[in-house]
Design an enzyme around this catalytic site. Structure first.
Site, PDB file in Angstrom:
ATOM      1  CG  HIS A  13      -5.571 -15.345  -6.227  1.00 28.93           C
ATOM      2  ND1 HIS A  13      -4.939 -15.972  -7.437  1.00 28.93           N
ATOM      3  CD2 HIS A  13      -6.887 -15.078  -6.712  1.00 28.93           C
ATOM      4  CE1 HIS A  13      -6.070 -16.093  -8.397  1.00 28.93           C
ATOM      5  NE2 HIS A  13      -7.140 -15.649  -7.750  1.00 28.93           N
ATOM      6  CG  ASP A  14      -8.081 -18.634  -6.505  1.00 27.73           C
ATOM      7  OD1 ASP A  14      -8.711 -17.546  -5.866  1.00 27.73           O
ATOM      8  OD2 ASP A  14      -8.342 -19.116  -7.593  1.00 27.73           O
ATOM      9  CG  ASP A  61      -6.146   3.024   0.449  1.00 31.54           C
ATOM     10  OD1 ASP A  61      -5.373   2.332   0.398  1.00 31.54           O
ATOM     11  OD2 ASP A  61      -6.534   3.322  -0.703  1.00 31.54           O
ATOM     12  CG  ASP A  80     -10.873 -16.039 -13.591  1.00 30.41           C
ATOM     13  OD1 ASP A  80     -10.031 -16.205 -12.360  1.00 30.41           O
ATOM     14  OD2 ASP A  80     -12.074 -15.808 -13.468  1.00 30.41           O
ATOM     15  CD  GLU A 123      -8.630 -20.540 -12.223  1.00 31.21           C
ATOM     16  OE1 GLU A 123      -8.596 -20.672 -11.062  1.00 31.21           O
ATOM     17  OE2 GLU A 123      -9.466 -19.786 -12.734  1.00 31.21           O
ATOM     18  CG  ASN A 126      -3.140   5.397  -1.095  1.00 36.83           C
ATOM     19  OD1 ASN A 126      -3.004   4.271  -0.320  1.00 36.83           O
ATOM     20  ND2 ASN A 126      -4.137   5.878  -1.881  1.00 36.83           N
ATOM     21  CG  ASP A 168      -1.860   1.289   1.478  1.00 34.10           C
ATOM     22  OD1 ASP A 168      -2.116   1.944   0.430  1.00 34.10           O
ATOM     23  OD2 ASP A 168      -2.105   1.519   2.587  1.00 34.10           O
ATOM     24  CG  ASP A 196      -1.464   1.508  -3.575  1.00 33.86           C
ATOM     25  OD1 ASP A 196      -0.252   1.605  -4.067  1.00 33.86           O
ATOM     26  OD2 ASP A 196      -1.781   2.118  -2.553  1.00 33.86           O
ATOM     27  CG  ASP A 249      -6.470 -12.631 -13.691  1.00 35.12           C
ATOM     28  OD1 ASP A 249      -6.899 -13.548 -14.325  1.00 35.12           O
ATOM     29  OD2 ASP A 249      -5.952 -12.960 -12.412  1.00 35.12           O
TER      30      ASP A 249
HETATM   31  C1  GLC Z   1     -10.905 -18.057 -10.509  1.00 31.84           C
HETATM   32  C2  GLC Z   1     -10.044 -16.899  -9.609  1.00 31.84           C
HETATM   33  C3  GLC Z   1     -10.543 -16.691  -8.485  1.00 31.84           C
HETATM   34  C4  GLC Z   1     -12.058 -16.442  -8.770  1.00 31.84           C
HETATM   35  C5  GLC Z   1     -12.720 -16.945  -9.541  1.00 31.84           C
HETATM   36  C6  GLC Z   1     -13.829 -16.364 -10.152  1.00 31.84           C
HETATM   37  O1  GLC Z   1     -10.591 -19.077 -10.007  1.00 31.84           O
HETATM   38  O2  GLC Z   1      -8.581 -17.611  -9.566  1.00 31.84           O
HETATM   39  O3  GLC Z   1      -9.971 -16.052  -7.623  1.00 31.84           O
HETATM   40  O4  GLC Z   1     -12.767 -16.368  -7.496  1.00 31.84           O
HETATM   41  O5  GLC Z   1     -11.849 -17.684 -10.799  1.00 31.84           O
HETATM   42  O6  GLC Z   1     -13.386 -15.562 -10.974  1.00 31.84           O
HETATM   43 CA    CA Z   2      -3.451   2.235  -1.161  1.00 32.36          CA
END
Ligand code: GLC
Ligand code: CA
Length: 564
Positions: free
Chosen positions: A332-333, A25, A199, A257, A23, A21, A29, A98
């Site tokens: 991230h999942d 908040d 995605d 993905e 700034n 981050d 970013d 993405d």
């Molecule tokens: C993919 C993404 C996930 C998202 C899902 C719906 O699996 O990696 O984070 O929630 O698609 O877009």
């Molecule tokens: Ca920020």
């Protein structure tokens, strides 16, 4: 095997909301990422995959897009993004964006139009169906719990959403939708980006008629409909069209993905001549610690090394010369790799290095998820109120309210499997909020940040960070790490995962002790490693070690280069 830059690259994934981050908040970013470009360069990665930064109401943290051609307010401006891209390219880092086009936000102008009336020109951009006997058009379950259909008062019909009800599925049967997608792809490509991570791209073709899903969970109102929307009938056709119209005109890294893909599907997607994509993300190894594939976050079991070997070996062998894979243990999942596949307690450092050795020595393009390079771990927040992820929160309440699960057990599942494990802020230093923000972070930091952080890792020559750096450098120097053929050895060993890589007259021997015990490694009959030279390892070693009788230390990893 044909050589390409994206096979030779190491990709680093940034989840911008949690990276840095700038700034105060509390939300990561683009300017925060700009501040950390030198850090990424020091690590040595070649490509950044940036999770979505487009305009979004953030029902699913940017995976619900309301404007594909602009930047989310919290993240900055298009000018910041241009500066970020330039800063990456100056450092020889490529940028992969993405691409989330299975669905849009319900706040996207197309959907706002679409829901207005049945004869709106945008109506057919989405998947609308009348009620069936006063209820949902079919029994499909949403990935985020409940029905995959949402009723809309204005026209008395339901629209399909495989994810949240603020993520409406686009109708790819409509050529107009496909043209819009190709257009926005070109818009970003012409700004100079180097590829897309796509995605849930194998969900875009739904089986006509949208049949009811088979009942896998008796007694449940909604069932997983993957059979009718994963790798659907027009999937390959749509990707070929995208290739002809867009992808083939640029030199790109594209990664799909693709939940539920088999190696055969993956070959169809990534074959060097006929495939449309560079590589895919497959999920079989993400299901080894669950009872059922289609709801891997609702159950937990101990994974077994035999199964990991079987899955990875099958993918390595079947894709050999036929396609290309991405190699990842987290994103991230997913939970944090060291907590899930390693030991995040006494052997955190050793096991994180072992896992890094594993991902960089398999054939395929390695992915490093932010924080993995310093061995960040899962988190166990005391209350569901501390969790932000829509999926985890929904699963928790589904299990507690609908299935009558004990709240402690439901929370334990979120601790083990929840996506917020990967989304706690990047731990930069031992200062307030781990150096992520000067304000209040949008999600709490992992309390272990005073011990596990970037500042510490940079200062310690034996850190996980420096080990990653060496692996990435080695991969650049030794093309056998990229192109060598994989062969499993000692298939039945319970604790040791060992394999070779072979390229012409060169060979690598990879020995990984996936345990806190001290098993003995012994070269199998018929295999030799003359002049064994240690390329990398996570312990001090003795040059006189005998590969016919080698006692390994907990989570020890060694890679030897054999001379022929
Ligand atoms: C993919 C993404 C996930 C998202 C899902 C719906 O699996 O990696 O984070 O929630 O698609 O877009
Ligand atoms: Ca920020």
């Amino acid at each position: 095997m044909n050589q390409t830059w994206w096979k030779e690259s190491v990709v680093y994934q940034i989840y911008p909301r949690s990276f840095k981050d700038s700034n105060g908040d509390g939300i990561g970013d683009l300017r925060g990422i700009i501040q950390k470009l030198d850090y990424l360069q020091a690590l040595g990665i070649d490509v950044v995959w940036l999770s979505p930064v487009y305009k979004s109401p953030n029902d699913d943290n940017g995976y619900d897009i309301s404007d594909y051609r602009d930047i989310m307010d919290e993240f900055g401006t298009l000018a910041d993004w241009e500066e970020l891209l330039a800063g990456m390219h100056q450092r020889g880092i490529r940028l992969v964006m993405d691409l989330v086009v299975n669905h849009t936000s319900d706040e996207h102008p197309w959907f706002i139009e679409s829901r207005k009336s049945k004869d709106n020109p945008y109506r057919d951009y989405y998947i609308w169906r009348p009620p069936r006997d006063g209820h949902e058009p079919n029994n499909w379950l949403s990935h985020f719990s409940g029905s995959a259909w949402q009723y809309d008062e204005a026209t008395g019909e339901y629209f399909l959403h495989l994810f949240s009800k603020k993520q409406a599925d686009l109708n790819w049967e409509n050529p107009g939708v496909r043209a819009e997608v190709y257009d926005l792809m070109r818009w970003w490509l012409d700004k100079g980006i180097d590829g897309f991570r796509m995605d849930v791209i194998n969900m875009i073709s739904k089986t006509p008629g949208l049949p009811d899903a088979p009942v896998i969970s008796p007694g449940d109102r909604y069932q997983y409909g993957g059979k009718y929307f994963l790798n659907g009938p027009r999937q390959l056709e749509f990707l070929q069209e995208m290739k002809v119209n867009v992808l083939s005109h640029y030199d790109l890294l594209t990664v799909g993905e693709t939940p539920g893909v088999t190696p055969q599907d993956a070959i169809a997607y990534t074959h060097p001549e006929t495939g449309a994509l560079s590589m895919v993300f497959q999920f079989e190894h993400m299901h080894l610690d669950a009872d059922r594939d289609e709801s891997s976050r609702r159950s937990i079991k101990r994974w077994r090394l035999h199964d990991l070997k079987a899955v990875m070996t099958r993918w390595q062998k079947e894709l050999e010369n036929q396609g290309w894979n991405s190699i990842y243990l987290t994103n991230h999942d997913q939970p944090r790799a060291v907590s899930r596949f390693g030991n995040d307690d006494v052997y955190r450092v050793e096991s994180a290095k072992l896992l890094a050795t594993f991902t960089h020595l398999l054939q395929g393009t390695p992915y490093v998820y932010q924080g993995e390079e310093i061995g960040m771990t899962n988190v166990a927040f005391p209350s569901i109120a501390d969790y932000q992820d829509i999926e985890s929160v929904n699963i928790y309440w589904e299990l507690v309210r609908e299935k009558g699960m004990d709240p402690g057990a439901a929370l334990a599942l979120v601790h083990a499997k929840g996506r917020d494990n990967a989304r706690t802020p990047m731990q930069w230093d031992a200062g307030s909020q781990a150096g992520f923000t000067t304000g209040e972070p949008w999600i709490k930091v992992n309390p272990n940040y005073p011990a596990i952080n970037v500042e510490q890792a940079l200062a310690d020559p034996n850190s996980i960070f420096h080990y990653y750096r060496r692996l990435i450098q080695l991969r650049r120097q030794h093309s056998i790490m990229v192109y060598g053929v994989y062969d499993l050895i000692l298939p039945d060993h319970d604790e040791i995962y060992a394999f070779t890589r072979t390229l012409e007259d060169e060979r690598l021997l990879v020995i990984l002790n996936f345990s806190s015990n001290t098993p003995v490694f012994s070269l199998p009959a018929g295999l030799d490693c003359p002049g064994a030279d240690l390329l990398i390892g996570n312990y001090e070693t003795d040059p006189s070690d005998d590969l016919h009788q080698l006692r390994l230390r907990p989570w020890e990893a060694r890679v030897y280069r054999c001379k022929s």
